[in-house]
Motif scaffolding. Sequence first.
Motif, PDB file in Angstrom:
ATOM      1  N   PRO A 172       0.793  -1.241   0.000  1.00 36.57           N
ATOM      2  CA  PRO A 172       0.000   0.000   0.000  1.00 36.57           C
ATOM      3  C   PRO A 172       0.819   1.282   0.000  1.00 36.57           C
ATOM      4  O   PRO A 172       0.289   2.339  -0.348  1.00 36.57           O
ATOM      5  N   ASP A 173       2.101   1.241   0.362  1.00 39.90           N
ATOM      6  CA  ASP A 173       2.928   2.446   0.299  1.00 39.90           C
ATOM      7  C   ASP A 173       3.451   2.716  -1.107  1.00 39.90           C
ATOM      8  O   ASP A 173       4.185   3.688  -1.314  1.00 39.90           O
ATOM      9  N   GLY A 174       3.110   1.856  -2.092  1.00 39.34           N
ATOM     10  CA  GLY A 174       3.515   2.061  -3.479  1.00 39.34           C
ATOM     11  C   GLY A 174       4.873   1.498  -3.829  1.00 39.34           C
ATOM     12  O   GLY A 174       5.267   1.525  -5.007  1.00 39.34           O
ATOM     13  N   GLU A 175       5.613   0.961  -2.874  1.00 42.96           N
ATOM     14  CA  GLU A 175       6.937   0.418  -3.132  1.00 42.96           C
ATOM     15  C   GLU A 175       6.844  -1.050  -3.556  1.00 42.96           C
ATOM     16  O   GLU A 175       5.925  -1.767  -3.160  1.00 42.96           O
ATOM     17  N   ILE A 176       7.812  -1.475  -4.396  1.00 46.37           N
ATOM     18  CA  ILE A 176       7.868  -2.858  -4.854  1.00 46.37           C
ATOM     19  C   ILE A 176       8.628  -3.695  -3.823  1.00 46.37           C
ATOM     20  O   ILE A 176       9.770  -3.378  -3.485  1.00 46.37           O
ATOM     21  N   TYR A 177       7.981  -4.751  -3.323  1.00 45.05           N
ATOM     22  CA  TYR A 177       8.596  -5.615  -2.322  1.00 45.05           C
ATOM     23  C   TYR A 177       8.898  -7.014  -2.854  1.00 45.05           C
ATOM     24  O   TYR A 177       9.650  -7.758  -2.224  1.00 45.05           O
ATOM     25  N   ALA A 178       8.291  -7.405  -3.991  1.00 48.13           N
ATOM     26  CA  ALA A 178       8.541  -8.741  -4.528  1.00 48.13           C
ATOM     27  C   ALA A 178       8.232  -8.726  -6.020  1.00 48.13           C
ATOM     28  O   ALA A 178       7.557  -7.818  -6.532  1.00 48.13           O
ATOM     29  N   VAL A 179       8.748  -9.743  -6.726  1.00 44.73           N
ATOM     30  CA  VAL A 179       8.502  -9.920  -8.155  1.00 44.73           C
ATOM     31  C   VAL A 179       8.065 -11.363  -8.363  1.00 44.73           C
ATOM     32  O   VAL A 179       8.674 -12.287  -7.802  1.00 44.73           O
ATOM     33  N   ALA A 180       6.997 -11.561  -9.161  1.00 42.50           N
ATOM     34  CA  ALA A 180       6.430 -12.898  -9.349  1.00 42.50           C
ATOM     35  C   ALA A 180       6.517 -13.313 -10.805  1.00 42.50           C
ATOM     36  O   ALA A 180       6.332 -12.496 -11.713  1.00 42.50           O
ATOM     37  N   GLN A 181       6.774 -14.593 -11.021  1.00 44.57           N
ATOM     38  CA  GLN A 181       6.813 -15.159 -12.373  1.00 44.57           C
ATOM     39  C   GLN A 181       6.806 -16.677 -12.262  1.00 44.57           C
ATOM     40  O   GLN A 181       7.350 -17.229 -11.304  1.00 44.57           O
TER      41      GLN A 181
END
Length: 408
Positions: A172-181
Amino acid sequence: MKRLLLAIAMFAHLAAPVAAADLSEPVVLAPAADGHIHDTPAPRTVRFASNGGPSSLPSLGAPSRIKDIATLQSSRDNQLIGYGLVIGLQGSGDNLRSAPFTDQSIRAMLQNLGISLEGGQARAKNVAAVIVTANMPAFVRSGARIDVTVSSLGDATSLTGGTLVMTPLRAPDGEIYAVAQGPVIVSGFAAQGEAETVSKGVPTSGRVPGGGIVEREVPTQFGQDTILTLQLRNPDFSTVVRVTDAINEYGTNRFGKRVASEQDARTVMIKRPENISSARFIAELENLLVETDAPARVVIDERTGTIVIGQAVRISKVAISYGALTVRITEMPKVVQPEPFSNGETAVEPSTVVDATQDGGEVAMIDGPDLETLVAGLNRIGVKPDGIIAILQGIKSAGALQADLVLQ
């Protein structure tokens, strides 16, 4: 002998204030992230209650571990969300005419890869736009893998056989915390022909086990926290007092002082001693056994006919008569032919058969001093779940049900 008793009394007089003093002064909790992503707790002052020692609550039977009935506030999960594409579908993807955002996303993805689609058109029905969600557990470090859930956003009919393209997951703070694939695992399926369609489960939603990689850690001060907060999963004043008493008994035997104080029906505040780490302290606390309590409650789901009766439910002695009225209406129209050479016309004459039956009607006595007697009394009436629901509602209206009746 008198000297020994006097020494014991003096020791008790000196030791009691030491044990109580640790919980008597207010504690100021400094603002800290402590596992939160989108908000930081405001500074606040917590005053430990003077609980006055262990309480004499009645025994309830089998105890449970604290780890099974309570959670540590600083060990909370954080939710992530992202928007992505699933490719490689066998004609079950989005229709690009009805889902223009899918076409726009395909063009943006290919443009980022250095491929221009000026004047061209992407192949339809093999790509689906999806929303990707995940829960990032507490204390997870950068590089750890987490499971993600993929749900169709457009009009795709199935995600079976598809692969999720690299999708950033934001908090919710707009920051990227993980990447999924990764490949999407779908439990449901759908098959259709020209005249019939067969489906099982939800084929437009699936999971990518271990498909998310944590790129950013959530700041936490668990190791430096001197005040720890336990929250009960099911709030209850009796249970929270028992948890406090069990922790204080452990603290008195282990550290020579009480360390816990109940705040309300759900919260227990604990002061961590200085000579032990937070992880070891919680590990020793969470295995303490506590007898749990819960208010008497009957939960009814009228849609599925599910009835859940708690162990503490009691029913005062009542007399019940239950009868099910069944009305059957059958329409059997008759075709009436005119007499020969009568110049009459063929007509349809209505004919209705109404059949009404009523079962049961016997009066039964129900008295539930415990759960087994109550269930046996309801079964003795011989009614189905819908009948039991009506009976329980009637008993509640009569004031004989000593429990909270929850209708869902």
